[in-house]
Design a protein around this motif. Structure first.
Motif: not given
Length: 402
Positions: A190-207
């Motif tokens: 499945f190598n050609n199918k894999i894409e890195y798509f990380p988590n993020w923080a909610e805006d309510t935390i970062s700002s």
């Protein structure tokens, strides 16, 4: 684009599916969410919702369709099994009706456990040939075996074949941790199918609102753990570290959240007379987190020393980084490497309560300037690598390429 998001968990439950749906809608896409009746994490249906109430909603322009499910209750094995499969069954029926009335350009499966959330998306694909983008946040059957304690080879083989089938049916497999690649490739090419798509923080935390009302926090050097207090988080070794630091009365452990291990934590506090150094504040909305984090001197993240967790980056790593506070991590793998690369805190091996206690004491003796610099390093790293806007822009590029 006309996008269907398939996920068992959605607002008012607190999951990344909320951010993804609302942000895509805000950007001009026509977004529908096929989800369940909210009951996570307590296992009871939220007030105002029910089998015959609020089954169809529109929130921030997003159309929400809620399929029936059996609530997860206290989270025992049989009850969880029924919760997972009841939703997959009823959501698949809903998906069939949706497929007959609407044509979608893309289907995104948001998959924290369980893997069975893919079934309704598969129904849409079979009827419409719509590409399915599988956002894998939890590896199966590894999670079932390690976190769920399932050792039966027949059951594990059944889920392995299920996972392989879902990967084959996916247009792309989106992974939150680069360490997931190894597990996925072990199940097929499945190598050609894999894409890195990380988590993020909610805006309510970062700002967020630093003045959001929260309970009074005790004075001292505050080590704060925020989030699910469950099996994976290795509360035993966090409590062991707190016990080792019992005589350091200036060091306060602040636990914000709830989960299956909370009774253990509360019993441990009573048994070892830790009421003056360990405080359990309960669960609060995500809007309160900026205010809590602002009060902390050190933010604590942990995962058990298990092969599957060593591949995982807990979402709270990004949330902690976004707050501009230094991090104390008791975990292995990519999450630990991120903290080292960002130079935003301290890391100890997963399960090492003695080193955790030592590093917390060391951190408590550092100057405010040193700790502030670590915190700002983390915020800079977050802004460069994990902002929601960049992540969703990347998602748009992925789903627009067929």
């Amino acid at each position: 684009m006309k996008i269907l998001i398939v996920t068992q968990y959605f607002y008012p439950e607190n999951f990344k599916s909320n951010d993804m749906a609302f942000e895509l809608q805000k950007r001009g896409h026509d977004v529908t969410v096929l989800t369940g009746i909210p009951n996570y994490p307590e296992g009871e249906i939220y007030d105002g919702y029910g089998f015959f109430k609020k089954r169809h909603e529109i929130i921030n322009g997003v159309k929400i369709i809620r399929a029936l499910l059996l609530p997860r209750g206290k989270g025992g094995g049989i009850r969880l099994f029924l919760n997972y499969f009841s939703w997959a069954f009823f959501a698949s029926l809903k998906a069939r009706k949706l497929s007959a009335s609407q044509k979608f350009d893309a289907v995104i499966v948001h998959e924290p456990s369980p893997i069975t959330q893919f079934y309704p998306a598969l129904t849409v694909k079979k009827h419409q040939k719509t590409p399915v983008y599988f956002w894998v946040m939890d590896l199966w059957p590894e999670s079932l075996e390690i976190a769920g304690g399932v050792k039966n080879k027949m059951i594990l083989n059944f889920f392995t074949k299920m996972v392989q089938h879902f990967y084959r049916e996916s247009e792309k497999i989106l992974i939150t941790s680069k360490g997931f690649r190894k597990s996925i490739l072990e199940k097929g090419d499945f190598n050609n199918k894999i894409e890195y798509f990380p988590n993020w923080a909610e805006d309510t935390i970062s700002s967020g609102d630093l003045n959001y009302p929260i309970p009074e926090i005790p004075e001292g050097f505050k080590v704060m753990f925020a989030g699910n207090i469950g099996e994976a988080q290795d509360m035993e070794n966090i409590m062991n570290a707190a016990l080792k630091l019992k005589e350091k009365e200036n060091i306060k452990f602040i636990l914000v959240g709830d989960g299956r291990k909370m009774p253990f934590v509360q019993d441990f506090i009573k048994e070892h007379n830790l009421q003056e150094t360990v405080y359990t504040l309960g669960r609060f909305p995500v809007e309160a987190m900026a205010s809590f984090f602002n009060q902390a001197d050190l933010l604590l993240v942990s995962l058990k020393d298990d092969p599957i967790f060593n591949l995982t980056v807990p979402a709270k790593v990004q949330a902690y980084m976004s707050s501009g506070k230094p991090i104390m991590a008791m975990l292995n793998g990519e999450g630990s490497e991120n903290i080292k690369e960002a130079e935003c805190g301290f890391t100890v091996p997963a399960g090492d309560s003695e080193k955790l206690a030592y590093e917390i004491e060391t951190a408590s003796q550092k100057s405010k300037e040193e700790l502030d610099k670590m915190g700002m390093n983390g915020k800079t790293f977050y802004e460069k690598n994990f902002r929601m806007e960049e992540c969703i822009s990347n998602l748009e590029k992925i789903i627009s390429k067929k």
